[in-house]
Design a protein around this motif. Structure first.
Motif, short mmCIF file in Angstrom:
data_model
loop_
_atom_site.label_atom_id
_atom_site.label_comp_id
_atom_site.label_asym_id
_atom_site.label_seq_id
_atom_site.Cartn_x
_atom_site.Cartn_y
_atom_site.Cartn_z
N GLN A 13 0.83 -1.21 0.00
CA GLN A 13 0.00 0.00 0.00
C GLN A 13 0.86 1.26 0.00
OE1 GLN A 13 -0.62 -2.65 2.21
NE2 GLN A 13 -2.14 -3.39 0.74
N ASN A 14 2.18 1.10 -0.29
CA ASN A 14 3.13 2.21 -0.31
C ASN A 14 3.26 2.90 1.04
OD1 ASN A 14 4.86 2.73 -2.45
ND2 ASN A 14 3.23 3.59 -3.73
N THR A 15 3.05 2.16 2.11
CA THR A 15 3.29 2.64 3.46
C THR A 15 4.54 1.94 3.98
OG1 THR A 15 1.82 0.91 4.32
CG2 THR A 15 0.85 3.08 3.91
N PRO A 16 5.16 2.47 5.06
CA PRO A 16 6.39 1.84 5.58
C PRO A 16 6.18 0.36 5.89
CG PRO A 16 6.04 3.97 6.61
CD PRO A 16 4.81 3.69 5.80
N ASP A 17 7.15 -0.46 5.49
CA ASP A 17 7.04 -1.90 5.70
C ASP A 17 8.17 -2.45 6.55
OD1 ASP A 17 6.04 -4.54 5.36
OD2 ASP A 17 7.51 -4.87 3.79
N ALA A 18 9.44 -2.15 6.18
CA ALA A 18 10.55 -2.75 6.93
C ALA A 18 11.86 -2.04 6.65
CB ALA A 18 10.68 -4.23 6.58
N LEU A 19 12.74 -2.11 7.63
CA LEU A 19 14.15 -1.78 7.46
C LEU A 19 14.91 -3.10 7.41
CD1 LEU A 19 14.70 1.21 9.93
CD2 LEU A 19 14.77 1.29 7.43
N VAL A 20 15.82 -3.23 6.46
CA VAL A 20 16.50 -4.51 6.23
C VAL A 20 18.01 -4.32 6.35
CG1 VAL A 20 16.85 -6.41 4.62
CG2 VAL A 20 14.66 -5.18 4.64
N VAL A 21 18.63 -5.21 7.11
CA VAL A 21 20.09 -5.28 7.21
C VAL A 21 20.54 -6.60 6.60
CG1 VAL A 21 22.08 -5.31 8.76
CG2 VAL A 21 20.11 -3.87 9.30
N SER A 22 21.53 -6.55 5.73
CA SER A 22 21.98 -7.77 5.04
C SER A 22 23.50 -7.89 5.08
CB SER A 22 21.50 -7.78 3.59
OG SER A 22 22.08 -6.72 2.86
N PHE A 23 23.98 -9.14 5.05
CA PHE A 23 25.40 -9.44 4.99
C PHE A 23 25.61 -10.57 3.98
CE2 PHE A 23 24.73 -7.70 9.19
CZ PHE A 23 25.80 -6.81 9.34
N ILE A 24 26.63 -10.43 3.14
CA ILE A 24 26.98 -11.45 2.15
C ILE A 24 28.47 -11.74 2.27
CG2 ILE A 24 27.03 -12.07 -0.30
CD1 ILE A 24 24.87 -10.01 -0.77
N PHE A 25 28.80 -13.03 2.22
CA PHE A 25 30.20 -13.46 2.32
C PHE A 25 30.51 -14.40 1.16
CE2 PHE A 25 28.45 -12.77 6.54
CZ PHE A 25 29.35 -11.85 7.09
N ASP A 26 31.57 -14.08 0.41
CA ASP A 26 32.03 -14.95 -0.67
C ASP A 26 33.17 -15.82 -0.15
OD1 ASP A 26 30.24 -13.99 -2.54
OD2 ASP A 26 31.57 -12.41 -3.22
N ILE A 27 32.99 -17.15 -0.23
CA ILE A 27 33.95 -18.10 0.31
C ILE A 27 34.75 -18.73 -0.83
CG2 ILE A 27 34.26 -20.06 1.86
CD1 ILE A 27 32.80 -17.69 3.14
N PHE A 28 36.04 -18.99 -0.58
CA PHE A 28 37.02 -19.51 -1.55
C PHE A 28 36.78 -18.94 -2.95
CE2 PHE A 28 34.02 -23.12 -0.89
CZ PHE A 28 33.52 -23.31 -2.15
N LYS A 29 36.64 -17.64 -2.99
CA LYS A 29 36.49 -16.95 -4.28
C LYS A 29 37.76 -17.08 -5.10
CE LYS A 29 35.38 -12.36 -6.05
NZ LYS A 29 35.10 -10.96 -5.66
N ASN A 30 37.61 -17.21 -6.42
CA ASN A 30 38.73 -17.36 -7.36
C ASN A 30 39.53 -18.63 -7.07
OD1 ASN A 30 38.11 -14.89 -8.63
ND2 ASN A 30 39.25 -13.77 -7.04
N GLY A 31 38.86 -19.63 -6.55
CA GLY A 31 39.52 -20.91 -6.28
C GLY A 31 39.65 -21.72 -7.54
N LYS A 32 39.87 -23.02 -7.35
CA LYS A 32 40.03 -23.92 -8.48
C LYS A 32 38.79 -23.91 -9.35
CE LYS A 32 41.04 -28.74 -9.55
NZ LYS A 32 41.28 -30.10 -8.99
N ASN A 33 39.01 -23.81 -10.67
CA ASN A 33 37.92 -23.75 -11.64
C ASN A 33 36.98 -22.57 -11.40
OD1 ASN A 33 38.75 -26.03 -13.09
ND2 ASN A 33 37.68 -27.41 -11.67
N GLY A 34 37.51 -21.50 -10.80
CA GLY A 34 36.70 -20.31 -10.58
C GLY A 34 35.57 -20.51 -9.59
N GLU A 35 35.70 -21.47 -8.68
CA GLU A 35 34.64 -21.76 -7.73
C GLU A 35 34.41 -20.58 -6.78
OE1 GLU A 35 34.21 -26.38 -6.72
OE2 GLU A 35 36.15 -25.53 -6.16
N LYS A 36 33.14 -20.36 -6.45
CA LYS A 36 32.79 -19.35 -5.46
C LYS A 36 31.53 -19.79 -4.73
CE LYS A 36 31.11 -15.31 -6.77
NZ LYS A 36 31.11 -13.93 -7.29
N LEU A 37 31.60 -19.76 -3.41
CA LEU A 37 30.46 -20.05 -2.57
C LEU A 37 30.02 -18.76 -1.91
CD1 LEU A 37 28.57 -22.18 -1.23
CD2 LEU A 37 30.26 -22.29 0.63
#
Length: 362
Positions: free
Chosen positions: A288-312
């Motif tokens: 209804q275009n009224t306030p709904d939520a404030l969101v906090v997020s975190f993202i972590f990339d694990i073994f980035k640029n590993g073998k065969n370009g793997e990324k978790l």
């Protein structure tokens, strides 16, 4: 005399207590149904981590990543403080096939809502085709699948099954007219477009373009089209900058617009990205275009640029409810996501990507 009065008032207090208990349960049920009605106004659920559900956001994002193979899964537990179930799950797998001109994917989406477990299960295939060069890529995508909608009618409780003094009457039946069927199957289709130009990305998608009928009765109930538009800008905080690089420090402001039927909502925020860590703060309006939520997020990339370009990729976020039903009643909403991408062994595409990829914006 005093003992009789005491026993009378004790009995009366007990009846009042039982009645209040029933009233609380009924009010809770009504409150939950109102919440469901509010969420049903938008029909489709919305993920706070929209970037970790790429095929749910836009079929044009199929195959738009650095690698040959990608998997994503996201789970949302909404308003955990309320009775009943409000949970959502999306899982997808897609391939980046340069010789095919884009990518192909498969997506599964599940939602469960309310004390009667109104469930939707959708499985769909996606395809995208890309054109462009080193600095500019435009992708066009399609989405096609089937949805099953199911409700457990045995879980519903009606007014004629409730006693004011004892609550729910075990083994009771209702005289209310129930839906004719509890299962519904229908075809569902969508399309979208995504554009990346240097450090700017924008896109739009339309789902349910065939407006399938979701009704459990003879009265038709068309599912409105879900329209999504979004834009992101990747801004370097370092003096030396190339939009092909991914290891610097960036702030990435984004806006996402949702419309379904008469309902509209916005999600506005920014992420601070440094190497393999990403922190975000978002503000979202309701249907209804009224306030709904404030969101906090975190993202972590694990073994980035590993073998065969793997990324978790692991993601976690929490919504603090700012609408009228407030955080005290709902306890907010929590999302968890996981993503995985890699090149196949001996891939001819390994280390040959031109650097324009949607993941750069998250």
């Amino acid at each position: 005399m005093e003992r009789c009065e005491l026993e009378f008032w004790s009995a009366k207090a007990y009846r009042d207590y039982k009645f209040n208990q029933v009233a609380v349960r009924v009010r809770s049920l009504i409150f939950l149904l109102c919440c469901l009605w509010i969420s049903a106004g938008a029909q489709d659920h919305v993920y706070s981590q929209f970037y970790n559900a790429p095929l749910y956001l836009n079929p044009a994002l199929t195959g738009q990543f650095e690698g040959d193979f990608r998997m994503n899964m996201i789970y949302r537990n909404q308003w955990s403080g309320l009775s009943g179930d409000l949970s959502y799950l999306s899982a997808s797998a897609d391939l980046n096939i340069p010789h095919f001109g884009g990518g192909v994917g498969l997506q599964f989406t599940r939602s469960s809502e309310g004390i009667a477990y109104l469930r939707k299960n959708n499985i769909a295939a996606t395809y995208s085709y890309s054109v462009g060069g080193d600095d500019f890529v435009t992708s066009f995508g399609i989405h096609a699948g089937f949805t099953n909608r199911h409700i457990d009618l045995d879980k519903l409780v009606f007014a004629d099954q409730i006693d004011a003094s004892t609550g729910f009457i075990p083994g009771s039946s209702t005289s209310a007219q129930l839906p004719d069927i509890s299962n519904r199957f229908y075809f569902d289709a969508g399309t979208g477009v995504n554009m990346v130009f240097r450090n700017f990305m924008a896109g739009a998608s339309i789902y349910h373009i065939n407006k399938p009928d979701e009704s459990f009765t003879e009265v038709q109930s068309k599912l409105p089209m879900r329209i999504v538009g979004y834009a992101s800008l990747k801004v370097s905080l370092l003096s030396q900058y190339s939009y092909y690089e991914d290891d610097g420090m960036y702030v990435i402001p984004s806006v996402v617009y949702y419309q379904q039927g008469a309902s509209q909502a916005f999600s506005v925020g920014a992420q601070l990205k440094y190497r393999s860590v990403n922190m975000g703060l978002w503000y979202r309006t309701s249907a209804q275009n009224t306030p709904d939520a404030l969101v906090v997020s975190f993202i972590f990339d694990i073994f980035k640029n590993g073998k065969n370009g793997e990324k978790l990729r692991l993601g976690i976020s929490h919504d603090a409810t700012t609408s009228k039903i407030n955080y005290t009643n709902t306890s907010g909403s929590t999302e968890a996501s996981v993503g995985y991408e890699k090149y196949f062994p001996g891939s001819s595409s390994y280390n040959k990507f031109n650097g324009l990829r949607c993941y750069d914006f998250y």
